[in-house]
Enzyme design. Structure first.
Site, PDB file in Angstrom:
ATOM      1  N   GLU A  54       3.660  -7.772   7.757  1.00 56.97           N
ATOM      2  CA  GLU A  54       2.407  -8.436   7.408  1.00 56.97           C
ATOM      3  C   GLU A  54       2.566  -9.569   6.408  1.00 56.97           C
ATOM      4  O   GLU A  54       1.878  -9.615   5.385  1.00 56.97           O
ATOM      5  CB  GLU A  54       1.390  -7.403   6.897  1.00 56.97           C
ATOM      6  CG  GLU A  54       1.061  -6.361   7.932  1.00 56.97           C
ATOM      7  CD  GLU A  54      -0.212  -5.589   7.644  1.00 56.97           C
ATOM      8  OE1 GLU A  54      -0.603  -5.520   6.471  1.00 56.97           O
ATOM      9  OE2 GLU A  54      -0.807  -5.078   8.596  1.00 56.97           O
TER      10      GLU A  54
ATOM     11  N   TYR B  28      -6.416  -2.811  13.214  1.00 57.17           N
ATOM     12  CA  TYR B  28      -7.309  -1.753  12.734  1.00 57.17           C
ATOM     13  C   TYR B  28      -8.740  -1.958  13.223  1.00 57.17           C
ATOM     14  O   TYR B  28      -9.683  -1.730  12.485  1.00 57.17           O
ATOM     15  CB  TYR B  28      -7.235  -1.678  11.202  1.00 57.17           C
ATOM     16  CG  TYR B  28      -5.911  -1.111  10.728  1.00 57.17           C
ATOM     17  CD1 TYR B  28      -5.715   0.268  10.651  1.00 57.17           C
ATOM     18  CD2 TYR B  28      -4.853  -1.952  10.391  1.00 57.17           C
ATOM     19  CE1 TYR B  28      -4.496   0.790  10.237  1.00 57.17           C
ATOM     20  CE2 TYR B  28      -3.632  -1.430   9.986  1.00 57.17           C
ATOM     21  CZ  TYR B  28      -3.457  -0.058   9.907  1.00 57.17           C
ATOM     22  OH  TYR B  28      -2.257   0.466   9.504  1.00 57.17           O
TER      23      TYR B  28
ATOM     24  N   GLU C 222       1.174  -0.699  14.038  1.00 59.23           N
ATOM     25  CA  GLU C 222       0.212   0.066  13.243  1.00 59.23           C
ATOM     26  C   GLU C 222      -1.136   0.072  13.937  1.00 59.23           C
ATOM     27  O   GLU C 222      -1.568  -0.952  14.468  1.00 59.23           O
ATOM     28  CB  GLU C 222       0.028  -0.535  11.836  1.00 59.23           C
ATOM     29  CG  GLU C 222       1.201  -0.340  10.913  1.00 59.23           C
ATOM     30  CD  GLU C 222       0.956  -0.853   9.491  1.00 59.23           C
ATOM     31  OE1 GLU C 222      -0.219  -0.953   9.070  1.00 59.23           O
ATOM     32  OE2 GLU C 222       1.956  -1.175   8.826  1.00 59.23           O
TER      33      GLU C 222
ATOM     34  N   ASP D 106       0.818  -1.212   0.000  1.00 62.28           N
ATOM     35  CA  ASP D 106       0.000   0.000   0.000  1.00 62.28           C
ATOM     36  C   ASP D 106       0.858   1.272   0.000  1.00 62.28           C
ATOM     37  O   ASP D 106       0.696   2.135   0.851  1.00 62.28           O
ATOM     38  CB  ASP D 106      -0.907  -0.054   1.249  1.00 62.28           C
ATOM     39  CG  ASP D 106      -1.862   1.120   1.342  1.00 62.28           C
ATOM     40  OD1 ASP D 106      -2.413   1.529   0.305  1.00 62.28           O
ATOM     41  OD2 ASP D 106      -2.058   1.626   2.470  1.00 62.28           O
TER      42      ASP D 106
HETATM   43  C1  GCB Z   1      -1.224  -2.139   6.725  1.00 59.95           C
HETATM   44  C2  GCB Z   1       0.048  -2.039   5.975  1.00 59.95           C
HETATM   45  C3  GCB Z   1       0.340  -0.609   5.535  1.00 59.95           C
HETATM   46  C4  GCB Z   1      -0.937   0.044   5.036  1.00 59.95           C
HETATM   47  C5  GCB Z   1      -1.930   0.081   6.179  1.00 59.95           C
HETATM   48  C6  GCB Z   1      -3.271   0.723   5.801  1.00 59.95           C
HETATM   49  O1  GCB Z   1      -1.493  -3.060   7.428  1.00 59.95           O
HETATM   50  O2  GCB Z   1       1.147  -2.557   6.677  1.00 59.95           O
HETATM   51  O3  GCB Z   1       1.329  -0.622   4.560  1.00 59.95           O
HETATM   52  O4  GCB Z   1      -0.714   1.327   4.537  1.00 59.95           O
HETATM   53  O5  GCB Z   1      -2.193  -1.213   6.617  1.00 59.95           O
HETATM   54  O6  GCB Z   1      -3.421   1.926   5.945  1.00 59.95           O
HETATM   55  O7  GCB Z   1      -4.139  -0.001   5.361  1.00 59.95           O
END
Ligand code: GCB
Length: 606
Positions: free
Chosen positions: A419, A475, A513, A166
């Protein structure tokens, strides 16, 4: 001979000249340039600044999205007085792979776009005149390269990059290029590791050279006073009353390494190094023996126009923003950054989790999103025909990263993947040699980790057993149970955390994250997803969870700033999870973090 990854310096025996500036540039879509003699001069070039990504400088889409072979060309002058020395070209990086030619002769090639390499050009340069330097680069992605992706071909015959990650597939000569003059007998590598003994410090060192003469090492304090010295290719330096390197209180000594022949200095190399220890013990991170709670960001090398090109103005602003907000740590997601950024972290007292470009190791296309939804696609990544090649590329990048970064006080841990698919059968066979290699290569034995995707749980992850601390990308409240369902998200989050507590074997857990996309300027009361208000509610929920588990020892929010990605329905001209905008101005959440992080003590949850 082993190529040295030492940072270029000027010294009594060494010269380093910058080749940065305006170069020539040309796309080579049919890959015919080499056969057509382009190393004798590009037939139809445009100008191109180095360092920079090429992509965002053009105004037409075909050029920005270009995928395939492309050339850079410049010329350089070699002074006559350098005859008898080794002449070397040093590339901070070349993305993603390069072949280098001087006066038409191939002098080096390198795979991987985020680490330095050099070319010995002694036998091909002409003195007291200009020499042509041509670089053939390629930015295609494959499932066996780091980072991983695919290269597709449109019906019109144009290649397009399909990243399994991403962030935008920026490419070019994105870091400084230097011309070096080195003595034939030279220092190839220098390594330190530290021990604290009461008020004093002991620094074990090794010097690697390509000759047989003896070596000396001298250490000077920040005022230039000599504080320790030793002779031999390996030894211990005793520094009485050592001033330790610390978070936001950096102190750097200058180490001067020499090859000596009686009274004659054959080679001299120097490096600024902070003295500190770092370890994981009893569920805590210990910096100089004292607990430290990590707070900060996952970042990118990413900015308007220059893309991933090293830009010291952006680097400076980023550190000022990170100091202002009360951060003490960042992860070099998802690739090793330019040397100069680690030097700045050493100077400013920031901690770095250093990540190799092992990203996109998931079996699906827009895979970071698809994978976290567990959408039923086949997920195995380490059971393919190409896996052995991937593992070789991965070992090479890991070796180069650790060799380059091992002396930085700022670097506290190695992140070996981001990941990856880590629930299928091939996981152990793929992970073990890499984690073993990191341990073997690093004299300081820094802890090793990898960022674990949402889809991999305490019950299913086969990779977590190798990590010295557990790093979670989570998330809850964004990709899962977002908006009005955030109370369910919190419940599910807590359930998962209870699960990690069962398997963590005393290891600390950090978040590498967590974050919510937010459009700067978007407001709504009551909140909706994408508004400033929702970003803060999301963060409050996450922090409530972190604060209720003592084994959570760090929080690195995703992301420091908005950044460019491939276009698509998931992204509004880039990923907007930044706490700062891409122009490095604060969103509302920045003030939220400043209030939290400046209030948390360094040894929070000690
Ligand atoms: C993740 C990735 C990262 C993405 C992020 C997102 O898990 O490691 O590269 O940018 O999520 O914002 O979805």
């Amino acid at each position: 001979m082993k190529h040295s990854l030492l940072y270029p310096v000027n010294s009594a025996s060494r010269r380093a000249v910058s080749l940065d500036g305006m170069w020539k540039f040309q796309f080579d879509p049919q890959s015919t340039g080499l056969a057509s003699g382009w190393t004798k001069g590009l037939p139809d070039p445009v100008s191109m600044p180095v360092p920079s990504s090429f992509c965002d400088l053009f105004t037409d889409k075909d050029s920005r999205e270009y995928c395939g072979d492309f050339w850079y060309e410049t010329d350089f002058f070699v002074p006559g007085e350098w005859q008898g020395s080794d002449i070397v070209l040093r590339f901070g990086s070349a993305t993603h792979r390069a072949r280098v030619f001087v006066n038409g002769t191939e002098v080096a090639s390198h795979e991987g776009g985020f680490l330095p390499f050099s070319a010995d050009v002694t036998d091909v340069v002409r003195y007291n005149t200009r020499n042509r330097l041509s670089v053939l680069l390629n930015n295609e992605l494959h499932e066996y390269t780091l980072p991983a992706g695919e290269t597709a071909v449109l019906k019109n015959g144009k290649k397009v990059a399909a990243p399994y990650f991403d962030f935008y597939n920026y490419a070019g000569l994105q870091r400084p290029v230097k011309l070096l003059c080195l003595p034939q007998e030279q220092i190839v590598d220098f390594t330190v590791s530290h021990r604290l003994c009461g008020e004093d410090a002991e620094v074990d060192y090794t010097v690697e050279t390509n000759g047989s003469h003896d070596c000396t090492v001298e250490v000077y304090d920040a005022d230039g006073r000599p504080v320790a010295s030793a002779a031999g290719r390996a030894g211990t330096l005793h520094i009485a009353g050592a001033r330790l390197w610390n978070v936001h209180a950096a102190y750097l000594y200058t180490f001067v390494v020499r090859i000596v022949d009686g009274g004659r200095v054959v080679d001299e190399y120097s490096e600024k190094i902070g003295i500190r220890t770092f370890e994981v013990k009893d569920g805590h991170f210990l910096l100089n023996g004292k607990p430290i709670y990590l707070r900060g960001f996952g970042k990118h090398e990413d900015a308007d126009l220059r893309g991933r090109g090293l830009d010291l103005v952006t680097v400076k602003r980023d550190f000022e923003c990170m100091k202002w907000i009360g951060a003490n740590c960042f992860r070099t997601s998802h690739y090793p950054y330019a040397d100069e950024i680690y030097q700045m972290a050493d100077e400013e007292g920031f901690l770095i989790i250093d990540e190799v470009p092992a990203v996109g190791f998931f079996e699906s296309l827009m895979n970071f999103a698809a994978a976290s939804q567990g959408n039923g696609k086949a997920l195995g990544y380490f059971e393919k025909e190409t896996t052995p090649t991937l593992l070789e590329n991965h070992k090479q990048a890991l070796t180069e990263m650790i060799t380059r970064d091992k002396n930085h006080a700022s670097v506290i841990a190695w992140s070996i993947l981001n990941e990856p698919q880590c629930t299928s059968e091939g996981t152990e066979a793929y992970f073990k040699p890499l984690f073993d290699l990191a341990r073997e290569l690093d004299a300081q034995k820094r802890p090793r980790t990898y960022a674990i995707i949402m889809h991999s749980t305490p019950e299913t992850s086969r990779g977590q057993q190798f990590a010295d601390f557990i790093s979670l990308n989570r998330y809850y409240g964004w990709y899962a149970m977002g908006g009005n369902s955030i109370s369910d998200a919190e419940e599910a989050f807590r359930e998962e955390m209870d699960g990690w507590n069962q398997v963590r074997r005393g290891r600390p857990v950090i978040f590498t994250e967590y974050g919510a996309d937010t459009l700067a300027g978007e407001h709504k009361l009551p909140s909706v997803m994408w508004s400033q208000e929702y970003q803060n509610e999301y963060l409050d929920m996450n922090h409530r969870v972190f604060d209720s588990y003592d084994f959570v020892q760090g929080e690195l929010v995703w992301n420091f700033a908005d950044f460019q990605t491939t276009e698509g329905i998931m992204r509004v001209n880039g990923n907007k999870k930044g706490i700062f905008t891409r122009q490095r101005q604060p969103k509302d959440a920045a003030f939220h973090f400043r209030a939290r992080w400046t209030a948390l003590p360094d040894d929070y949850k000690a």
